[in-house]
Design an enzyme around this catalytic site. Structure first.
Site, mmCIF file in Angstrom:
data_model
loop_
_atom_site.group_PDB
_atom_site.id
_atom_site.type_symbol
_atom_site.label_atom_id
_atom_site.label_comp_id
_atom_site.label_asym_id
_atom_site.label_seq_id
_atom_site.Cartn_x
_atom_site.Cartn_y
_atom_site.Cartn_z
ATOM 1 N N SER A 161 0.963 -1.320 -0.025
ATOM 2 C CA SER A 161 -0.034 0.027 0.022
ATOM 3 C C SER A 161 0.716 1.328 -0.091
ATOM 4 O O SER A 161 0.364 2.425 -0.661
ATOM 5 C CB SER A 161 -0.877 0.115 1.256
ATOM 6 O OG SER A 161 0.086 -0.274 2.430
ATOM 7 N N CYS A 184 3.139 -6.355 9.945
ATOM 8 C CA CYS A 184 2.680 -5.499 9.143
ATOM 9 C C CYS A 184 4.157 -5.080 8.441
ATOM 10 O O CYS A 184 5.149 -4.773 9.224
ATOM 11 C CB CYS A 184 2.173 -4.226 9.590
ATOM 12 S SG CYS A 184 2.214 -2.670 8.418
ATOM 13 N N THR A 188 -1.801 -7.119 5.171
ATOM 14 C CA THR A 188 -3.259 -6.796 5.021
ATOM 15 C C THR A 188 -3.949 -7.341 3.700
ATOM 16 O O THR A 188 -4.969 -7.633 3.697
ATOM 17 C CB THR A 188 -3.336 -5.086 5.120
ATOM 18 O OG1 THR A 188 -2.792 -4.926 6.381
ATOM 19 C CG2 THR A 188 -4.925 -4.995 5.429
ATOM 20 N N CYS A 221 2.666 -7.178 1.665
ATOM 21 C CA CYS A 221 1.693 -6.562 2.727
ATOM 22 C C CYS A 221 0.678 -7.495 3.185
ATOM 23 O O CYS A 221 0.238 -8.411 2.710
ATOM 24 C CB CYS A 221 0.876 -5.782 1.601
ATOM 25 S SG CYS A 221 -0.584 -5.000 2.575
ATOM 26 N N TYR A 256 -4.200 0.338 4.234
ATOM 27 C CA TYR A 256 -4.930 -0.653 3.732
ATOM 28 C C TYR A 256 -5.730 -1.238 5.175
ATOM 29 O O TYR A 256 -6.715 -1.900 5.019
ATOM 30 C CB TYR A 256 -4.298 -1.874 3.073
ATOM 31 C CG TYR A 256 -4.320 -1.834 1.745
ATOM 32 C CD1 TYR A 256 -4.576 -0.663 0.990
ATOM 33 C CD2 TYR A 256 -3.708 -2.887 0.836
ATOM 34 C CE1 TYR A 256 -4.596 -0.843 -0.556
ATOM 35 C CE2 TYR A 256 -3.562 -2.836 -0.362
ATOM 36 C CZ TYR A 256 -3.859 -2.062 -1.164
ATOM 37 O OH TYR A 256 -3.709 -1.627 -2.469
ATOM 38 N N GLY A 257 -5.064 -1.014 6.178
ATOM 39 C CA GLY A 257 -5.450 -1.647 7.611
ATOM 40 C C GLY A 257 -7.011 -0.973 7.724
ATOM 41 O O GLY A 257 -7.588 -1.559 8.677
HETATM 42 N N1 DGL Z 1 2.100 -2.789 4.694
HETATM 43 C C1 DGL Z 1 1.029 -3.231 5.292
HETATM 44 C C2 DGL Z 1 0.818 -4.448 5.725
HETATM 45 O O1 DGL Z 1 1.772 -5.551 5.681
HETATM 46 C C3 DGL Z 1 -0.243 -2.413 5.212
HETATM 47 C C4 DGL Z 1 -0.243 -0.951 5.835
HETATM 48 C C5 DGL Z 1 -1.430 -0.358 5.503
HETATM 49 O O2 DGL Z 1 -1.614 0.343 4.432
HETATM 50 O O3 DGL Z 1 -2.329 -0.208 6.369
HETATM 51 O O4 DGL Z 1 -0.100 -4.815 6.389
#
Ligand code: DGL
Length: 265
Positions: free
Chosen positions: A12, A189, A77, A75, A43-44
């Protein structure tokens, strides 16, 4: 000599750079595009339905435009909700990101593990399944933080992140019942390993933080039949869905990416 395969590392925002770093550390002879859905970050906080629709559409667009040999969905999420749908939408293999619950469950001595992800990831049915399968006899303390995602974005933009900001963001995890016995915790994350020194400094001594980055890089190298130390990862370009004057530019330049372009769905 065979041509270097092209890998697209997707997240994201800046989080996937923690996975890009692991790929680079392995010395794989490959080219890498970094793609970030910055217009839709974080994305979360997005619904499952939104991600199931958006992530496959983006991968399909990237596949048509760049014809990579491999995608890395860097990612948690997106992977915990939309990996299956995305695999159906493209022909190219995808390495997804699985929260490191299994290694955490085998490393813990106290039986209490932390699960720090985005609010989406820690509540997913997929995560319930992982815990039931690999950590059913462990106590898993879940905490979702979008605050830490924003702090990682700020750090990568070259801004200072204060120890107090990290401590405040982590405080709810350490306030959970049995947190005093937690000896292993998962950075679930991909943004969070970018804050590893700050997170470690704000944690009790002896708490071990683990993540999936190295395992993802190993899997990617295996699928592409690349040898560790076989060359250097070659940064090609960055594509973002949001403003191409992306705040992440300093972090990208530090990794050898020179251009940031906008792509639209
Ligand atoms: N980097 C992402 C993950 O591994 C998500 C971060 C986000 O956009 O909330 O979950």
């Amino acid at each position: 000599m065979r041509e270097k395969p092209l890998v697209i590392v997707f997240d994201s925002g800046v989080g996937g750079l923690s996975v890009f770093d692991e790929l680079a550390r392995k010395g794989f002879a490959a080219k890498a595009i970094y793609a970030a859905d910055t217009a839709f970050l974080p994305y979360g906080l997005r619904s499952e339905a939104e991600l199931k629709q958006r992530v496959p559409a983006l991968f399909s667009l990237l596949e048509k435009r760049f014809a990579p040999q491999l995608f890395v969905m860097a990612c948690n999420t997106a992977s915990t909700v939309a990996l299956n749908e995305t695999r159906k939408a493209v022909q190219t293999p995808i390495v997804g990101t699985v929260p490191a619950i299994k290694p955490a469950a085998s490393l813990t001595r106290t039986g209490v593990i932390g699960f720090l992800g985005t609010p989406g990831t820690v509540e997913r049915e997929y995560s319930d399944g992982l815990i039931a399968e690999f950590a059913g006899d462990r106590s898993v303390l879940r905490f979702g933080s979008s605050r830490l995602v924003a702090l990682a974005e700020r750090k990568m933009a070259g801004e200072a992140v204060s120890p107090e900001a990290i401590e405040t963001a982590l405080a709810p995890l350490f306030a959970l019942e049995h947190a005093d016995r937690m000896d292993v915790a998962v950075l679930a994350c991909t943004h969070f390993p970018l804050l590893r020194p700050e997170i470690e400094a704000a944690s009790p001594a002896g708490l071990k933080w683990i993540d999936s980055g190295e395992a993802i890089a190993r899997r990617a190298g295996g699928l592409l039949q690349l040898e560790e130390g076989g060359g250097a990862l070659e940064p090609v370009a960055v594509y973002v869905t949001g403003n191409a004057d992306a705040a992440m530019r300093p972090a990208l330049q530090a990794r050898g990416f020179e251009t940031v372009e906008k792509i639209s769905l």
